[in-house]
Design an enzyme around this catalytic site. Sequence first.
Site, PDB file in Angstrom:
ATOM      1  N   GLU A   1       0.865  -1.175   0.000  1.00 34.88           N
ATOM      2  CA  GLU A   1       0.000   0.000   0.000  1.00 34.88           C
ATOM      3  C   GLU A   1       0.900   1.222   0.000  1.00 34.88           C
ATOM      4  O   GLU A   1       1.293   1.729   1.045  1.00 34.88           O
ATOM      5  CB  GLU A   1      -0.936  -0.025   1.214  1.00 34.88           C
ATOM      6  CG  GLU A   1      -2.077   0.972   1.121  1.00 34.88           C
ATOM      7  CD  GLU A   1      -1.646   2.374   1.513  1.00 34.88           C
ATOM      8  OE1 GLU A   1      -1.199   3.146   0.628  1.00 34.88           O
ATOM      9  OE2 GLU A   1      -1.754   2.695   2.698  1.00 34.88           O
TER      10      GLU A   1
ATOM     11  N   GLU B   1       3.559   8.407  -4.436  1.00 32.07           N
ATOM     12  CA  GLU B   1       4.560   7.742  -3.595  1.00 32.07           C
ATOM     13  C   GLU B   1       5.439   6.791  -4.389  1.00 32.07           C
ATOM     14  O   GLU B   1       6.157   5.976  -3.820  1.00 32.07           O
ATOM     15  CB  GLU B   1       3.870   6.996  -2.448  1.00 32.07           C
ATOM     16  CG  GLU B   1       3.277   7.929  -1.413  1.00 32.07           C
ATOM     17  CD  GLU B   1       2.830   7.212  -0.162  1.00 32.07           C
ATOM     18  OE1 GLU B   1       3.230   6.046   0.045  1.00 32.07           O
ATOM     19  OE2 GLU B   1       2.088   7.808   0.623  1.00 32.07           O
TER      20      GLU B   1
END
Length: 745
Positions: A192, A201
Site C-alpha cells: 500500500e 509515492e
Amino acid sequence: MASIIFRTLISNPACYHLSWLSPSSIVRSKCKIIRSMSSESSQRIFQLKFDPLTGNSEWIVVDEGEDTENSPKALLSSTSYLDMLNDSRRNRAFRKAIEKTVTRPCHVLDIGAGTGLLSMMAARAMDSIDTQQCTGAKGMVIACESYLPMVKLLRKVLRVNDMEKKIHIIHRRSDEVNSADITSRADVLVSEILDSELLGEGLIPTLQHAHDKLLVGNPQTVPYRATTYGQLVECTFLWKLHDLHHNEAIALDSVHLAPAGLETIICAKSQQYAMHCDAISEEIRLLSEPFKIFEFDFWKRPESHGQTELHIKPTCDGKVHAIVTWWVLQLDYEGTVFYSTAPKWISSPSSSKDKQTESYCAADWCDHWKQCVWFIPGLGMSVSKDHQVHLQAVHNDTSLSYNLKYDDPRVVLGPNDLHVKDCQLTLSPERIGIYGDIEWRSSMLKAVRNALQKNIPSLCVVADDSVFLTILTAYLSPTSHVISMFPGLREKGAQYLHAVADANGFSMDRLKIIGKRETCLTLEDTNQKKVDLLVGEPFYHGNEGMLPWQNLRFWKERTMLDSILSKDALIIPCKAILRGCAMSLPDLWRSRRCLETVEGFDHSVVNSTLGACGDLPASQESPCLPYFIWQCGETKALSEVFTVMEFDFSNPLSPCSGKAKIGFTKSGSCHGFALWMDWLLDADNSIVLSTGPERRYWKQGVKLLHKPVAVGINGSCDIDGFSSAEIEASLNSLNGELSIKHAFL
C-alpha cells in the site's frame, strides 16, 4: 525547533542518491530521510533541524538508539501513519483481500511495510491453511521497509504479536533489493504505497522494479487493480484558488500582482491538489457524470507514461472551474473487495447486482487519502449541455495531468503567457486566494496608507516574502526607498518585481532585494538610513503548512533589525494575538486516537511514537498539529473565541506567556482546541487580520485532548461534564516553540 527528515537514501555517506519521489507528491511520511548504509547496527540518521524563528536549518546526526527530543520519534506525529491505521475500512478491505489471495503456503513480499500490518495479515492467512493438504510446501513473508524510524516500530509490533520469526525484515528500499536478499521470487505482492493522487509515492517505479526483479511471472497482488475517476465541476471557491488576475481586477485597488499581459505571472503549480471536497460539496455544481480516466493493474508491469483521450458530455450548462478526481481499488482478483476515495456524492462500487461485493468507501472521514483537484486555467471553460468536451489525460511515473479542450474553436481558456516563465512565481493555491481576497487587500491597503499619513518614510523594509506589500509601499509612497528581504523568494522575487514594475507605476531604482534567509541588515545596506517603516504580512514562502505561531519569525527579524530602526519607526503588524476556541472534532480525534488492536494485531506500542491522543501516560501530551479546520470533517465550536496571549512587536523578542479562562457556550463533546494568530495592523487595533477557522486560507493549530470531555453551558452541564476550562501557553523565545497546557474546571 521544528525538525524535517529527508527520505533520500545513500548507499555511501559520500554519495547522495535522490529518491524518485516527486516534490509535489503527498508522501505518506511527509518527510524524507538520509541514512548511512554501511551496516544496520551503525546506521545513523542525518536530520535537518529547522528553526522557525530564523528560517535557518542545519544537519545533525542522530544515532539509531537515541530516543530524545532531537530524534525522529517526535516527527512521526506529523505523518499520516496513525490516521491510516485508524482507517478501519481500509484495514478491513486489505484483510479480506489478503485472506482471499493467500490460500496456500507461498512467498509473500510486502513493500513499504510500515508497522507490518499487511505482512502479519499474510502470515496469519498462511497459518490458517490446512497444512495436510499442502505437504512439503513452505511459506514465507518478507517485509521491505526503508524508513528507519518505521523499521524500529515494525520490530516492536512484530515482537508484541509474536510474529518475529514469521516475518523477515529487509531494511532497504525495494528497488535496492536484489536476488541476493531473497531466496526466490515472490508469488504474492501485498503493498500500500498510494497517495491521494495514487501515483505520488512512486507506485509505478516500485511495481516496475518488483516485476523485473522480485516477483514471479503473473503474480497475485493485493491490491489487484486501481482505477482513477474524474468529474467536471463549477465552484467559485476553487476558482479563487488559482485565478489571481481576474480576482484582483475586482478589487480596484491599483495593485496589480498579475497585470494585463502578465496574467499568469503568479500562478499555482499545474498539479493535482489533495483536498476534502466533501467540505465544499454545497458550493460545488456538478457539470458531468463521473468518468473513468486510467486503469493500473498491479499484477503486471506498468508503463511509465500513459495518455488517454476522453469525450465528455456536460450534463448542464455552466463553467468548468476544476476537475475533481479520485480512485477506486479492486483489492482481490475476483472483484469482490473494493476501497474508494470518492466524495460522498458518488455512489459506491458495491451498487452492482453482485451481493457478494464488499465496498469500503471513504464514508468515515480520514486524512491520509482525500480527493484531488485539478484547476482549469483562468475563468474556466463555459460548457453547454450535451456539447462535448475533450479531455486529454497524461500520467508519468509519479503524477497525472489534464488538458481540457472544447470542440468549439471560439472557446479560449485563458492567455498563454509563455514569456513570463523566467519571472513567474509559483505560489500555493491558498496564497493566491489570499492575494485575490478583497477584504484582505483592503485591510493591508488601509493599514499602510494610515501609516504613511503619519510619516512619509525615507526607507521601508519588507521583512518577509510579501510581493503585495512591496508593490503597495512602492506605489503609495513614491519618494520612499524599499528594501525587500525575500528570504524565500530570493532572486525569483526580484525578477518578478522587474516584470510588474511598470504596470504598478514604480521604478526599480527605488527597490533593493536582499534575498537572504537571515535578516542581517546594517547601515551599510541602507546607505546609512534608518528604517522608518517595517512591514510584513507575515508570509514566508515554503512555510505555509507550519503552525500559525511559527510566523512569529517576523518578531525575530524585527528584533534583529532593532539597531537600524528609527526612533519613531512604525511596524506593521504592530502586535499579534494568540486566539483559540474549544471545538468538537469527532472525525479528527477519531483519526488520531490511540491504537489498540488493528484487525486482531496489537498496535498499542506505536501510540506515543506516532503522536496519538488517548490513553497515553500522564507525562505525555499529544502534539499540536496544523490542520485546515474547515477540512476536518464534522466540527462545532463549543465556546466563544478567547485570547490566550499577546505578542508586542514594538519591543524586541522575549519570552512571554498567557492564560485564558474558557466558558462553554454549547453543550457537547470537546475534543480539543483550535488555536490561531490574529495580526493587528494598527495601534488602535481597528484593523485585524484573523487566520481563524472561519477563513479557509490558513491552517490552524489543533491541540487534541487525551479523551473527549463532556461540556455544557454555564450552570446547565451534566453532572459529569464541565462548564469551563483554562488554557495556558508560553513562548520559548530561543526556539519559537509554544508550550500549551489546559485544565477543565
